[in-house]
Design a protein around this motif. Structure first.
Motif, PDB file in Angstrom:
ATOM      1  N   MET A   1       0.844  -1.186   0.000  1.00 15.51           N
ATOM      2  CA  MET A   1       0.000   0.000   0.000  1.00 15.51           C
ATOM      3  C   MET A   1       0.888   1.247   0.000  1.00 15.51           C
ATOM      4  N   LYS A   2       0.584   2.190  -0.897  1.00 16.37           N
ATOM      5  CA  LYS A   2       1.414   3.368  -1.067  1.00 16.37           C
ATOM      6  C   LYS A   2       1.374   4.268   0.168  1.00 16.37           C
ATOM      7  N   GLN A   3       2.529   4.811   0.561  1.00 17.91           N
ATOM      8  CA  GLN A   3       2.596   5.729   1.692  1.00 17.91           C
ATOM      9  C   GLN A   3       3.427   6.933   1.313  1.00 17.91           C
ATOM     10  N   THR A   4       2.885   8.123   1.569  1.00 23.08           N
ATOM     11  CA  THR A   4       3.599   9.363   1.290  1.00 23.08           C
ATOM     12  C   THR A   4       3.744  10.141   2.594  1.00 23.08           C
ATOM     13  N   SER A   5       4.534  11.204   2.569  1.00 23.81           N
ATOM     14  CA  SER A   5       4.723  12.002   3.779  1.00 23.81           C
ATOM     15  C   SER A   5       4.829  13.477   3.420  1.00 23.81           C
ATOM     16  N   GLN A   6       4.424  14.316   4.378  1.00 24.01           N
ATOM     17  CA  GLN A   6       4.487  15.766   4.223  1.00 24.01           C
ATOM     18  C   GLN A   6       4.897  16.370   5.564  1.00 24.01           C
ATOM     19  N   HIS A   7       5.598  17.493   5.502  1.00 25.56           N
ATOM     20  CA  HIS A   7       5.989  18.185   6.732  1.00 25.56           C
ATOM     21  C   HIS A   7       5.591  19.658   6.642  1.00 25.56           C
ATOM     22  N   HIS A   8       5.063  20.182   7.747  1.00 28.40           N
ATOM     23  CA  HIS A   8       4.746  21.609   7.871  1.00 28.40           C
ATOM     24  C   HIS A   8       5.124  22.061   9.274  1.00 28.40           C
ATOM     25  N   GLN A   9       5.395  23.340   9.393  1.00 31.11           N
ATOM     26  CA  GLN A   9       5.714  23.886  10.710  1.00 31.11           C
ATOM     27  C   GLN A   9       4.520  23.705  11.663  1.00 31.11           C
ATOM     28  N   LEU A  10       3.326  23.975  11.152  1.00 25.97           N
ATOM     29  CA  LEU A  10       2.100  23.839  11.935  1.00 25.97           C
ATOM     30  C   LEU A  10       1.082  23.038  11.145  1.00 25.97           C
ATOM     31  N   ILE A  11       0.516  22.032  11.778  1.00 25.43           N
ATOM     32  CA  ILE A  11      -0.604  21.302  11.189  1.00 25.43           C
ATOM     33  C   ILE A  11      -1.833  21.550  12.046  1.00 25.43           C
ATOM     34  N   ILE A  12      -2.922  21.888  11.389  1.00 21.93           N
ATOM     35  CA  ILE A  12      -4.203  22.134  12.040  1.00 21.93           C
ATOM     36  C   ILE A  12      -5.145  21.008  11.640  1.00 21.93           C
ATOM     37  N   ILE A  13      -5.652  20.282  12.616  1.00 20.90           N
ATOM     38  CA  ILE A  13      -6.600  19.208  12.316  1.00 20.90           C
ATOM     39  C   ILE A  13      -8.005  19.772  12.442  1.00 20.90           C
ATOM     40  N   GLY A  14      -8.711  19.866  11.311  1.00 17.51           N
ATOM     41  CA  GLY A  14     -10.069  20.370  11.305  1.00 17.51           C
ATOM     42  C   GLY A  14     -10.211  21.700  10.601  1.00 17.51           C
ATOM     43  N   ALA A  15     -11.054  21.723   9.556  1.00 23.28           N
ATOM     44  CA  ALA A  15     -11.297  22.959   8.806  1.00 23.28           C
ATOM     45  C   ALA A  15     -12.664  23.531   9.134  1.00 23.28           C
ATOM     46  N   GLY A  16     -12.987  23.560  10.446  1.00 25.67           N
ATOM     47  CA  GLY A  16     -14.183  24.255  10.909  1.00 25.67           C
ATOM     48  C   GLY A  16     -13.852  25.698  11.235  1.00 25.67           C
ATOM     49  N   GLY A  17     -14.732  26.352  11.997  1.00 24.81           N
ATOM     50  CA  GLY A  17     -14.541  27.767  12.284  1.00 24.81           C
ATOM     51  C   GLY A  17     -13.227  28.076  12.966  1.00 24.81           C
ATOM     52  N   SER A  18     -12.864  27.308  13.988  1.00 21.71           N
ATOM     53  CA  SER A  18     -11.620  27.597  14.719  1.00 21.71           C
ATOM     54  C   SER A  18     -10.399  27.269  13.886  1.00 21.71           C
ATOM     55  N   GLY A  19     -10.442  26.159  13.154  1.00 17.61           N
ATOM     56  CA  GLY A  19      -9.303  25.767  12.336  1.00 17.61           C
ATOM     57  C   GLY A  19      -9.041  26.738  11.200  1.00 17.61           C
ATOM     58  N   LEU A  20     -10.096  27.211  10.563  1.00 14.47           N
ATOM     59  CA  LEU A  20      -9.946  28.167   9.457  1.00 14.47           C
ATOM     60  C   LEU A  20      -9.383  29.499   9.964  1.00 14.47           C
ATOM     61  N   THR A  21      -9.905  29.963  11.087  1.00 14.47           N
ATOM     62  CA  THR A  21      -9.405  31.223  11.655  1.00 14.47           C
ATOM     63  C   THR A  21      -7.949  31.089  12.056  1.00 14.47           C
ATOM     64  N   ALA A  22      -7.614  29.955  12.670  1.00 14.18           N
ATOM     65  CA  ALA A  22      -6.232  29.723  13.078  1.00 14.18           C
ATOM     66  C   ALA A  22      -5.299  29.698  11.880  1.00 14.18           C
ATOM     67  N   ALA A  23      -5.733  29.053  10.791  1.00 18.93           N
ATOM     68  CA  ALA A  23      -4.890  28.936   9.601  1.00 18.93           C
ATOM     69  C   ALA A  23      -4.622  30.299   8.971  1.00 18.93           C
ATOM     70  N   VAL A  24      -5.676  31.095   8.812  1.00 18.87           N
ATOM     71  CA  VAL A  24      -5.528  32.418   8.204  1.00 18.87           C
ATOM     72  C   VAL A  24      -4.632  33.305   9.076  1.00 18.87           C
ATOM     73  N   THR A  25      -4.888  33.287  10.380  1.00 28.22           N
ATOM     74  CA  THR A  25      -4.109  34.121  11.304  1.00 28.22           C
ATOM     75  C   THR A  25      -2.650  33.685  11.340  1.00 28.22           C
ATOM     76  N   ALA A  26      -2.430  32.375  11.423  1.00 27.81           N
ATOM     77  CA  ALA A  26      -1.058  31.855  11.488  1.00 27.81           C
ATOM     78  C   ALA A  26      -0.273  32.226  10.238  1.00 27.81           C
ATOM     79  N   ARG A  27      -0.912  32.080   9.085  1.00 29.00           N
ATOM     80  CA  ARG A  27      -0.202  32.388   7.830  1.00 29.00           C
ATOM     81  C   ARG A  27       0.114  33.878   7.747  1.00 29.00           C
ATOM     82  N   ASP A  28      -0.817  34.729   8.209  1.00 31.57           N
ATOM     83  CA  ASP A  28      -0.572  36.168   8.210  1.00 31.57           C
ATOM     84  C   ASP A  28       0.592  36.531   9.122  1.00 31.57           C
ATOM     85  N   LEU A  29       0.857  35.679  10.107  1.00 34.44           N
ATOM     86  CA  LEU A  29       1.944  35.929  11.050  1.00 34.44           C
ATOM     87  C   LEU A  29       3.214  35.177  10.673  1.00 34.44           C
TER      88      LEU A  29
END
Length: 435
Positions: A1-29
């Protein structure tokens, strides 16, 4: 079974209201942030809020010098003071400004509830989608986090994931935000999986119960009452002590009772039921009159119309469907043709009591699929006040409904999503800058 990997400084689990706000704010910073989302699109639960209009926040508390304090009173947690430092950093005014900078003006309607100007929840998601694209924030859709491990070495967090096609993917990061929601609306992805991930990292879950939800009653005449609406006061009683009261439009249903006041009362009822306490709902059908005023009014009314039957005398005063049930409860049912002038004081006294304090035994609430929020969640005692970072796992932050914070009905739970997501991202940025 194929396995890939990715790395990011910050990973946010969940694209609901809090996750979306956190992502936009974090990227702006300046933070390299990415989102992992189990659905095929962002903010699926947001679409269901505010009857499809998205009740973004509520400006009724945004007056005076203690706005954050007034706002904080709308929230509940095992630590009553826990929400305040977050709301002091990002309250209603900051939320309004935040959405303005994204290109989403808000309007205020009833009771201070604020919505997108278009009155469409989809507009909120469209704005967030554009914001993520503008900032080049990657979102890994249809990806379920199966497990997470922490290491004091780098990378700190390793996430074992699986895509819709059963492809195994490993994501690593230095920092991790859990923005997974609670247990409400499981079809939108808020299935409690965030609790499991937090527990694997050493956190404790406070027993979750449905919040802002309808109540089930043990009462033999619910079918007769179903569909009746009235303006009244509802009170939750435990051991004959009132623990919360709410006024507004109340609705009887075939299973129990609903309406805005009942939704507000449901959290107290749910937790007391979980403790196996007997919970009573007392309804005041005449909350605009004191008991003395009610007695004077009906005594005068019946004195004038003493020749009419009791049932006929109440037409125009009470909902027609309510009358036979109340008379039955007052012991007048077997005398449906009883004239007002023939009422005994005992009958009157019981009828007055029912109008001012009609009591029902609460047996349960409706489930999480009908609830608007989850009461309970990850223990806030294990989070740093004002930053939302874990005290147990360095680099782990929680935002939104996954923690034991829930708000009243009226836009307060989405406000907590925006506030906690923003504050967590700013706290991380401050940490990274050495501030």
């Amino acid at each position: 079974m194929k396995q890939t990997s990715q790395h990011h400084q910050l990973i946010i689990i969940g694209a609901g209201g809090s996750g979306l706000t956190a992502a936009v704010t974090a990227r702006d910073l300046g933070i390299d942030a990415a989102i992992i989302e189990s659905n095929d699109r962002i903010g699926k639960k947001v679409l269901t809020t505010g009857n499809g209009r998205c009740n973004i926040t509520n400006e009724s508390t945004a007056t005076g010098t203690d706005e954050a304090v007034a706002l904080a009173r709308k929230y509940h947690s095992n630590q009553g003071a826990f929400p305040l430092p977050v709301l002091q950093q990002f309250g209603v005014r900051q939320a309004i400004d935040f959405f303005a900078t994204l290109g989403l003006p808000l309007i205020s309607l009833e009771d201070g509830r604020m919505y997108p100007m278009s009155l469409q929840a989809a507009a909120v998601l469209e704005i967030f989608k554009l914001a993520l694209e503008d900032r080049n924030v990657p979102v890994y859709f249809q990806t379920k986090v199966l497990d997470v491990t922490y290491s004091p070495n780098h990378p700190r967090f390793t996430l074992q994931c699986q895509t819709e096609n059963e492809e195994q993917v490993v994501y690593t990061s230095e920092y991790l935000f859990l923005c997974t929601g609670g247990l409400t609306a499981p079809k939108t992805g808020t299935d409690g999986s965030g609790y499991v991930l937090a527990e694997r990292l050493g956190h404790t879950r406070i027993y979750p119960v449905p919040g802002i939800v309808q109540l089930k009653l043990d009462y033999p005449y619910l079918k007769e009452l179903s569909g009746i609406k009235f303006e009244g006061m509802g009170r939750i009683l435990v051991r004959d002590e009132v623990i919360r009261s709410e006024y507004g439009e109340i609705l009887f249903t075939d299973y129990g009772i609903s309406g805005p006041p009942i939704l507000q009362l449901s959290r107290k009822a749910a937790y007391q039921l979980a403790k196996e306490e007997e919970v009573i709902l007392a309804v005041d059908l005449m909350s605009g009159r004191t008991e003395e005023e009610l007695v004077d009014f009906l005594e005068t009314h019946w004195g004038i119309f003493g020749h009419r039957t009791v049932a006929d005398s109440l037409a125009g005063i009470l909902n027609k469907k309510l009358i036979p049930v109340l008379l039955k409860e007052a012991g007048i049912d077997e005398q449906l043709h009883l004239l007002c002038q023939d009422l005994t004081w005992k009958m009157k006294k019981e009828f007055y009591r029912l109008l001012k304090r009609w009591e029902f035994k609460v047996t349960d609430t409706n489930g999480f699929t009908h609830a608007q929020t989850t009461a309970g969640g990850i223990d806030t005692e294990e989070l740093t006040t004002g930053t939302l970072e874990s005290k147990l796992v360095p680099g782990l932050y929680l935002a939104g409904e996954v923690m034991d914070v829930d708000g009243d009905c009226g836009g307060y739970n989405l406000q907590w999503a925006w506030s906690s997501g923003h504050v967590a991202a700013r706290a991380l940025a401050k940490h990274l800058s050495g501030g």
